[in-house]
Design a protein around this motif. Sequence first.
Motif, PDB file in Angstrom:
ATOM      1  N   GLN A   7      34.798  31.242  55.476  1.00 30.57           N
ATOM      2  CA  GLN A   7      34.880  30.361  54.284  1.00 30.57           C
ATOM      3  C   GLN A   7      34.074  31.063  53.013  1.00 30.57           C
ATOM      4  O   GLN A   7      34.437  30.996  51.869  1.00 30.57           O
ATOM      5  N   MET A   8      32.886  31.540  53.452  1.00 30.29           N
ATOM      6  CA  MET A   8      31.977  31.874  52.395  1.00 30.29           C
ATOM      7  C   MET A   8      32.735  33.330  52.010  1.00 30.29           C
ATOM      8  O   MET A   8      32.474  33.544  50.649  1.00 30.29           O
ATOM      9  N   GLU A   9      33.354  34.158  52.741  1.00 24.50           N
ATOM     10  CA  GLU A   9      33.925  35.291  52.423  1.00 24.50           C
ATOM     11  C   GLU A   9      35.132  35.060  51.490  1.00 24.50           C
ATOM     12  O   GLU A   9      35.326  35.724  50.293  1.00 24.50           O
ATOM     13  N   ILE A  10      36.008  34.110  51.587  1.00 21.52           N
ATOM     14  CA  ILE A  10      37.001  33.513  50.863  1.00 21.52           C
ATOM     15  C   ILE A  10      36.356  33.073  49.343  1.00 21.52           C
ATOM     16  O   ILE A  10      36.871  33.386  48.226  1.00 21.52           O
ATOM     17  N   THR A  11      35.405  32.303  49.387  1.00 20.24           N
ATOM     18  CA  THR A  11      34.691  31.801  47.985  1.00 20.24           C
ATOM     19  C   THR A  11      34.348  33.318  47.315  1.00 20.24           C
ATOM     20  O   THR A  11      34.332  33.298  46.157  1.00 20.24           O
ATOM     21  N   ALA A  12      33.819  34.174  48.073  1.00 24.41           N
ATOM     22  CA  ALA A  12      33.441  35.605  47.123  1.00 24.41           C
ATOM     23  C   ALA A  12      34.409  36.186  46.652  1.00 24.41           C
ATOM     24  O   ALA A  12      34.440  36.756  45.554  1.00 24.41           O
ATOM     25  N   ASP A  13      35.626  35.972  47.549  1.00 23.51           N
ATOM     26  CA  ASP A  13      36.934  36.794  46.953  1.00 23.51           C
ATOM     27  C   ASP A  13      37.255  36.025  45.878  1.00 23.51           C
ATOM     28  O   ASP A  13      37.664  36.903  44.868  1.00 23.51           O
ATOM     29  N   GLN A  14      37.213  34.862  45.818  1.00 25.36           N
ATOM     30  CA  GLN A  14      37.677  33.923  44.446  1.00 25.36           C
ATOM     31  C   GLN A  14      37.025  34.319  43.443  1.00 25.36           C
ATOM     32  O   GLN A  14      37.243  34.455  42.194  1.00 25.36           O
ATOM     33  N   TYR A  15      35.539  34.453  43.530  1.00 23.76           N
ATOM     34  CA  TYR A  15      34.845  34.757  42.384  1.00 23.76           C
ATOM     35  C   TYR A  15      35.117  36.261  42.070  1.00 23.76           C
ATOM     36  O   TYR A  15      35.238  36.377  40.740  1.00 23.76           O
ATOM     37  N   ALA A  16      35.338  37.070  42.771  1.00 21.08           N
ATOM     38  CA  ALA A  16      35.738  38.444  42.430  1.00 21.08           C
ATOM     39  C   ALA A  16      36.900  38.662  41.570  1.00 21.08           C
ATOM     40  O   ALA A  16      37.027  39.257  40.720  1.00 21.08           O
ATOM     41  N   ILE A  17      37.896  37.530  42.032  1.00 20.72           N
ATOM     42  CA  ILE A  17      39.331  37.772  41.556  1.00 20.72           C
ATOM     43  C   ILE A  17      39.126  37.084  39.925  1.00 20.72           C
ATOM     44  O   ILE A  17      39.761  37.439  38.873  1.00 20.72           O
TER      45      ILE A  17
END
Length: 396
Positions: free
Chosen positions: A331-341
């Motif tokens: 879930q943390m990695e998904i959040t980081a991907d969303q931020y990068a997007i």
Amino acid sequence: MKKGIVGYGSFLVLIWIYFGVFYDLETYYDSRYAAYRHAYYFTQTTFTWLVLWALIQSSFHHTYTQMLDRKFGKEWARSLVYGASLTLGYQLISLPLDVLGYGMAQWAEVNHQPVVDWIGEWGVQSLFFVLMISGLIMVARICMMKFRRYWWIAIWMIALPISLFILYIQPVWIDPIFENFQPLRNTAIKDEIVDIAGEAGISESNIYEVNMSEKTSTFNAYVTGLGPQKRIVIWDTTLENMQEDEVLFILAHEIAHYVKNHVYWGVLGSLLFSLVLLKGLAIIFPYVFNRFKRQWNLRTITDLKTIPLLLLTTSILLFATEPMYLWVSRQMEITADQYAIEHTDSLDPAIEGYRSLAIESKSDVNPSAFVKWFRYTHPPIQERIDMMKEAQKERQ
């Protein structure tokens, strides 16, 4: 014991046949390396259980613990000597498995670390393992003897400051033992990295490059450390072999971890999880002990001879609860991907970057559910690429 060994051997044959032949592997590379790594993981995990199970029943273990009881008058001394001999013995017994893992990575050309260098690193890691487990065994036994009802809280309270101290000094004292860290070199992309990080409030002094090209060709970056030691670390393979826009997307992903304090949340979650785990162990282990004490001639729950059963129960409990910990990590990695997007104009480089990562690491891009739940700290590559494509559609 013979039946157990035969049963375990049969289990290994089935595991390797399943992953080697029948497992539906999706990879961007023409090899079943990723499937073999799944088989290796389950082999390594269950091998620990086999060793501990066999040790409990062995006459040598019974004789050895009696000798330690006679020779050492202090419980802390018995615990340290027993813990050191147990962990050292385990490291030597499991060495062929470690060699197998190293050989598999060499065969797949994921790892090209020289043998001598690998042996030296294995020795240092083994030393840390022996010291850590020996200390844990000593603390656990003393706490179980002095705080019979609340020993699990005592262990947690003692381990808490030690764990935080280790996490604090890890980037400065521990990690450099294994890798060569340095400030970002003056490459073509350095200025852009520094500018983007600076916009997020991250100083250039908190960004490091690590030399991994001597060991591997795969790509990675991560955030580590607490307080003043908190930093972003980028592998030199990432900087040298990925396109500039791909590197900047990965940087944006790591910036998300940094600014959202995922390291702190991860540490807090791990500490709370360990407390719950210890409480669960305090509830479950007495039942396990009473079930097997006659069969294996165990005297008390704090006996030296009981330690392998305690470690076996702990290991199985950790394995059973691992999916919860990994889910939080994903879930943390998904959040980081969303931020990068959100902070990237074009997502095509990100998609190509993840494909390059999957190719270099020979990874399983779309694992089965049970493999994902027991092994993956990050969302599978295909899920991450699909998320990028969905974001592209929404922008259009």
